[in-house]
Design a protein around this motif. Structure first.
Motif, PDB file in Angstrom:
ATOM      1  N   GLU A   1       1.103  -6.884 -13.693  1.00 17.86           N
ATOM      2  CA  GLU A   1       1.483  -7.635 -14.889  1.00 17.86           C
ATOM      3  C   GLU A   1       3.001  -7.655 -15.074  1.00 17.86           C
ATOM      4  OE1 GLU A   1      -0.658  -6.060 -18.167  1.00 17.86           O
ATOM      5  OE2 GLU A   1      -2.618  -6.748 -17.438  1.00 17.86           O
ATOM      6  N   GLY A   2       3.723  -7.732 -13.971  1.00 17.91           N
ATOM      7  CA  GLY A   2       5.181  -7.842 -14.042  1.00 17.91           C
ATOM      8  C   GLY A   2       5.906  -6.557 -14.398  1.00 17.91           C
ATOM      9  N   ASN A   3       5.213  -5.430 -14.507  1.00 13.28           N
ATOM     10  CA  ASN A   3       5.834  -4.156 -14.876  1.00 13.28           C
ATOM     11  C   ASN A   3       6.290  -3.454 -13.600  1.00 13.28           C
ATOM     12  OD1 ASN A   3       6.672  -1.773 -15.960  1.00 13.28           O
ATOM     13  ND2 ASN A   3       4.666  -1.189 -16.798  1.00 13.28           N
ATOM     14  N   ALA A   4       7.581  -3.287 -13.434  1.00 12.19           N
ATOM     15  CA  ALA A   4       8.107  -2.697 -12.207  1.00 12.19           C
ATOM     16  C   ALA A   4       7.695  -1.236 -12.048  1.00 12.19           C
ATOM     17  CB  ALA A   4       9.633  -2.822 -12.175  1.00 12.19           C
ATOM     18  N   LYS A   5       7.353  -0.570 -13.164  1.00 16.94           N
ATOM     19  CA  LYS A   5       6.974   0.840 -13.095  1.00 16.94           C
ATOM     20  C   LYS A   5       5.562   1.025 -12.560  1.00 16.94           C
ATOM     21  CE  LYS A   5       9.938   2.028 -17.034  1.00 16.94           C
ATOM     22  NZ  LYS A   5       9.991   2.652 -18.378  1.00 16.94           N
ATOM     23  N   SER A   6       4.798  -0.049 -12.550  1.00 22.68           N
ATOM     24  CA  SER A   6       3.403   0.056 -12.122  1.00 22.68           C
ATOM     25  C   SER A   6       3.173  -0.908 -10.952  1.00 22.68           C
ATOM     26  CB  SER A   6       2.456  -0.288 -13.287  1.00 22.68           C
ATOM     27  OG  SER A   6       1.106  -0.234 -12.859  1.00 22.68           O
ATOM     28  N   THR A   7       2.784  -0.394  -9.800  1.00 27.66           N
ATOM     29  CA  THR A   7       2.529  -1.214  -8.613  1.00 27.66           C
ATOM     30  C   THR A   7       1.141  -0.900  -8.063  1.00 27.66           C
ATOM     31  OG1 THR A   7       3.509   0.416  -7.121  1.00 27.66           O
ATOM     32  CG2 THR A   7       4.967  -1.313  -8.000  1.00 27.66           C
ATOM     33  N   GLN A   8       0.610  -1.866  -7.305  1.00 28.34           N
ATOM     34  CA  GLN A   8      -0.657  -1.646  -6.613  1.00 28.34           C
ATOM     35  C   GLN A   8      -0.502  -2.119  -5.164  1.00 28.34           C
ATOM     36  OE1 GLN A   8      -3.708  -3.903  -8.497  1.00 28.34           O
ATOM     37  NE2 GLN A   8      -2.949  -5.883  -7.800  1.00 28.34           N
ATOM     38  N   THR A   9      -1.216  -1.455  -4.272  1.00 28.75           N
ATOM     39  CA  THR A   9      -1.107  -1.728  -2.850  1.00 28.75           C
ATOM     40  C   THR A   9      -2.489  -1.986  -2.278  1.00 28.75           C
ATOM     41  OG1 THR A   9       0.844  -0.313  -2.669  1.00 28.75           O
ATOM     42  CG2 THR A   9      -0.314  -0.849  -0.632  1.00 28.75           C
ATOM     43  N   ASN A  10      -2.596  -3.029  -1.456  1.00 24.68           N
ATOM     44  CA  ASN A  10      -3.843  -3.350  -0.759  1.00 24.68           C
ATOM     45  C   ASN A  10      -3.528  -3.465   0.729  1.00 24.68           C
ATOM     46  OD1 ASN A  10      -5.883  -4.281  -3.083  1.00 24.68           O
ATOM     47  ND2 ASN A  10      -3.853  -5.056  -3.558  1.00 24.68           N
ATOM     48  N   SER A  11      -4.346  -2.843   1.545  1.00 24.59           N
ATOM     49  CA  SER A  11      -4.121  -2.872   2.985  1.00 24.59           C
ATOM     50  C   SER A  11      -5.447  -3.027   3.705  1.00 24.59           C
ATOM     51  CB  SER A  11      -3.402  -1.596   3.452  1.00 24.59           C
ATOM     52  OG  SER A  11      -4.207  -0.450   3.177  1.00 24.59           O
ATOM     53  N   LEU A  12      -5.356  -3.567   4.917  1.00 25.67           N
ATOM     54  CA  LEU A  12      -6.551  -3.819   5.709  1.00 25.67           C
ATOM     55  C   LEU A  12      -6.181  -3.742   7.184  1.00 25.67           C
ATOM     56  CD1 LEU A  12      -9.254  -6.516   5.271  1.00 25.67           C
ATOM     57  CD2 LEU A  12      -7.903  -6.550   7.358  1.00 25.67           C
ATOM     58  N   SER A  13      -7.084  -3.176   8.004  1.00 26.72           N
ATOM     59  CA  SER A  13      -6.892  -3.103   9.440  1.00 26.72           C
ATOM     60  C   SER A  13      -8.253  -3.324  10.106  1.00 26.72           C
ATOM     61  CB  SER A  13      -6.304  -1.743   9.842  1.00 26.72           C
ATOM     62  OG  SER A  13      -6.129  -1.678  11.247  1.00 26.72           O
ATOM     63  N   THR A  14      -8.326  -4.344  10.974  1.00 32.98           N
ATOM     64  CA  THR A  14      -9.624  -4.671  11.590  1.00 32.98           C
ATOM     65  C   THR A  14      -9.404  -5.522  12.833  1.00 32.98           C
ATOM     66  OG1 THR A  14     -11.803  -5.654  11.184  1.00 32.98           O
ATOM     67  CG2 THR A  14      -9.928  -6.774  10.224  1.00 32.98           C
ATOM     68  N   ARG A  15     -10.500  -5.781  13.565  1.00 31.67           N
ATOM     69  CA  ARG A  15     -10.529  -6.696  14.708  1.00 31.67           C
ATOM     70  C   ARG A  15     -11.661  -7.694  14.463  1.00 31.67           C
ATOM     71  NH1 ARG A  15      -7.342  -5.231  18.895  1.00 31.67           N
ATOM     72  NH2 ARG A  15      -8.349  -6.779  20.238  1.00 31.67           N
ATOM     73  N   VAL A  16     -11.342  -8.981  14.593  1.00 33.62           N
ATOM     74  CA  VAL A  16     -12.334 -10.029  14.327  1.00 33.62           C
ATOM     75  C   VAL A  16     -12.223 -11.106  15.410  1.00 33.62           C
ATOM     76  CG1 VAL A  16     -12.403  -9.697  11.833  1.00 33.62           C
ATOM     77  CG2 VAL A  16     -10.688 -11.235  12.818  1.00 33.62           C
ATOM     78  N   ILE A  17     -13.258 -11.961  15.488  1.00 38.54           N
ATOM     79  CA  ILE A  17     -13.287 -13.114  16.397  1.00 38.54           C
ATOM     80  C   ILE A  17     -13.509 -14.356  15.551  1.00 38.54           C
ATOM     81  CG2 ILE A  17     -14.482 -14.245  18.305  1.00 38.54           C
ATOM     82  CD1 ILE A  17     -15.203 -11.511  19.389  1.00 38.54           C
ATOM     83  N   ILE A  18     -12.560 -15.294  15.599  1.00 39.27           N
ATOM     84  CA  ILE A  18     -12.604 -16.517  14.784  1.00 39.27           C
ATOM     85  C   ILE A  18     -12.307 -17.705  15.692  1.00 39.27           C
ATOM     86  CG2 ILE A  18     -11.710 -17.685  12.726  1.00 39.27           C
ATOM     87  CD1 ILE A  18     -10.680 -14.984  11.758  1.00 39.27           C
TER      88      ILE A  18
END
Length: 499
Positions: free
Chosen positions: A403-420
């Motif tokens: 929500e634009g608050n520099a004091k509060s951050t969130q992190t999302n990460s992903l690691s995988t192998r796929v066939i597309i």
């Protein structure tokens, strides 16, 4: 003497009159025409006007330059035909025509109805023998002619048919064009003694087999030559319809340039919140100063009452309060990264974006500076498989402020192998968070203004709130024939537009 002269003159006049009558009527001649066989009559003069008594029995064709008259029988019967001199118009010939039909002529007529329109064929009757001869021009007519001649009715027909050499040359040219179009530009096709000869140079056994296979596709149905149909001709068992003299000359192929891949990774965050409050509160308050009333027992056990001053009070918050509110919010955050990698590259391709925000922590003399980093980091390897499918090993990390608050951050990460598959998009990961809460009859904690004592308190309320968050990661790979493919889309985004 005079008498003899008179007799001589009389004979001359009679002979002259007879000759003139014969020339006027024309010479008569009997002619027999067999149905299915044309009859050619040769003239010693140039024929002009022709008259036929019955055109249902007989048909004719006139060839003045050759002084020929061709008679064609249509059905059995008798008729006559009169031929006049083109120059004088006098009757020169009168033919008495007898049109007959035999078993052979009937077969001849039926055979003409079946295959008479085939280009290059000749159908006729010689010495009571029906024959069909010539050279077939169109290869597709071969099967038709052979099928008809193999029927019981035409078993006795003499077959003198061959495939036209000009047609074989056309087929050889088509074979050569298709073989060269398939990449074997040094292979040629020619016709020799009725066989198709493939000659030239290729670089592998596979190319030689493919050239032979293409030639077989263009090969038409074959009619054996007249010489090979007789038992008196010794057959060459080693000779085929297609002979290959192709030489294989392997050469070092240049290293194949690996294909390039464009991979688009997108991180999408969706948030929704909803809050609904409804409350009913009634809390009258008595406040102010006034007299006092004391009621109680005396020392001797009796009841006494005492009052002082005056009895007065102010009642505030007399009317009930209603509270109702709704609020909803929706937000979407999209971060996207595009990177181009080489097929089957051992090194990882890395795309990274970082943004730092500085803020103060504490107050006064204890204030210090702190920093938070948010951004996008993509690491991947790609491998092209069959059917334009792509195997991707990917590691993706995304961090953002809340929500634009520099004091509060969130992190999302992903690691995988796929066939597309190339140009298809797939969701390779995601997180869904759903929070909801409900509160009933929560007492009001606010302080009563000006003091005072509530006469009573009545509170009915409901507070409902829900928050939903969804994080999804999309991946779209695409095989590039040229690394500049897709640059037009990028240029279009940076193109300046003015009104």
């Amino acid at each position: 003497m005079i008498a003899l002269r008179i007799i001589f003159i009389s004979l001359l006049l009679t002979q002259f009159a007879f000759g003139q009558s014969a020339d006027t009527k024309g010479q008569e001649e009997e002619v027999e025409v067999v149905i299915g066989i044309s009859k050619i009559l040769q003239m010693d003069f140039i024929p002009g006007n022709i008259q036929v008594s019955s055109d249902q029995i007989l048909r004719y064709t006139l060839v003045p330059a050759k002084r020929e008259l061709v008679l064609i029988g249509l059905k059995p019967g008798k008729t006559d035909i009169i031929v006049r001199d083109q120059a004088t118009g006098d009757i020169k010939k009168r033919y008495l025509v007898n049109v007959t039909e035999t078993g052979k002529s009937k077969i001849l007529q039926e055979l003409r109805e079946f295959v008479g329109d085939v280009e290059g064929l000749e159908i006729g009757l010689i010495n009571d023998q029906v024959f069909i001869g010539g050279q077939i021009v169109v290869p597709g007519d071969i099967g038709r002619v052979v099928t008809i001649l193999e029927t019981e009715k035409f078993r006795e027909v003499l077959m003198l048919v061959e495939l036209s050499p000009q047609t074989q040359l056309i087929i050889a040219k088509k074979m050569q064009e298709e073989i060269q179009k398939s990449g074997m530009r040094d292979v040629n096709v020619r016709v020799l003694n009725g066989s198709f000869i493939l000659e030239g140079i290729v670089t592998s056994e596979d190319e030689a087999r493919r050239a032979l296979q293409i030639a077989k596709i263009y090969l038409p149905d074959r009619i054996e030559s007249l010489a090979r149909r007789t038992d008196s001709v010794q057959q060459n068992n080693f000779k085929g319809i297609i002979e290959t003299l192709i030489q294989i000359n392997p050469k070092s192929q240049p290293p194949q340039i690996p294909k390039m891949l464009k991979v688009t990774a997108q991180f999408v965050e969706l948030t929704k919140n909803y809050k609904k409050i409804f409350g009913f509160e009634w809390q009258p308050v008595r406040s102010g100063t006034g007299g006092q009333i004391n009621i109680g027992k005396t020392t001797d056990g009796g009841v006494s009452s005492q009052s002082s001053g005056t009895l007065s009070a102010t009642i505030s918050n007399l009317f009930p309060k209603l509270q109702s509110a709704k609020s909803a919010g929706y937000a979407r955050v999209v971060q996207s990264g595009v990177i181009i990698v080489k097929d089957k590259d051992q090194d990882e391709a890395i795309l990274e974006k970082d943004n730092s925000e500085v803020f103060d922590v504490g107050s006064g003399e204890f204030t210090r500076e702190s920093k938070t980093s948010v951004g996008f980091k993509l690491r991947l390897k790609a491998n092209i498989l069959a059917e334009e499918k792509i195997e991707i090993g990917i590691s993706l990390g995304v961090s953002s402020t809340v929500e634009g608050n520099a004091k509060s951050t969130q992190t999302n990460s992903l690691s995988t192998r796929v066939i597309i598959k190339s140009k298809d998009s797939a969701v390779i990961g995601g997180i869904v968070v759903d929070n909801s809460s409900t509160e009933y009859d929560k007492p009001n904690q606010t302080e009563i203004q000006g003091g005072g004592t509530p006469l009573f308190s009545f509170n009915r309320s409901k507070d409902y709130s829900t928050n939903k968050s969804q994080f999804a990661m999309f991946l779209t790979p695409e095989i590039l024939e040229n690394i500049t493919d897709g640059s037009e889309d990028i240029q279009r985004k940076f193109r300046r537009r003015t009104r």
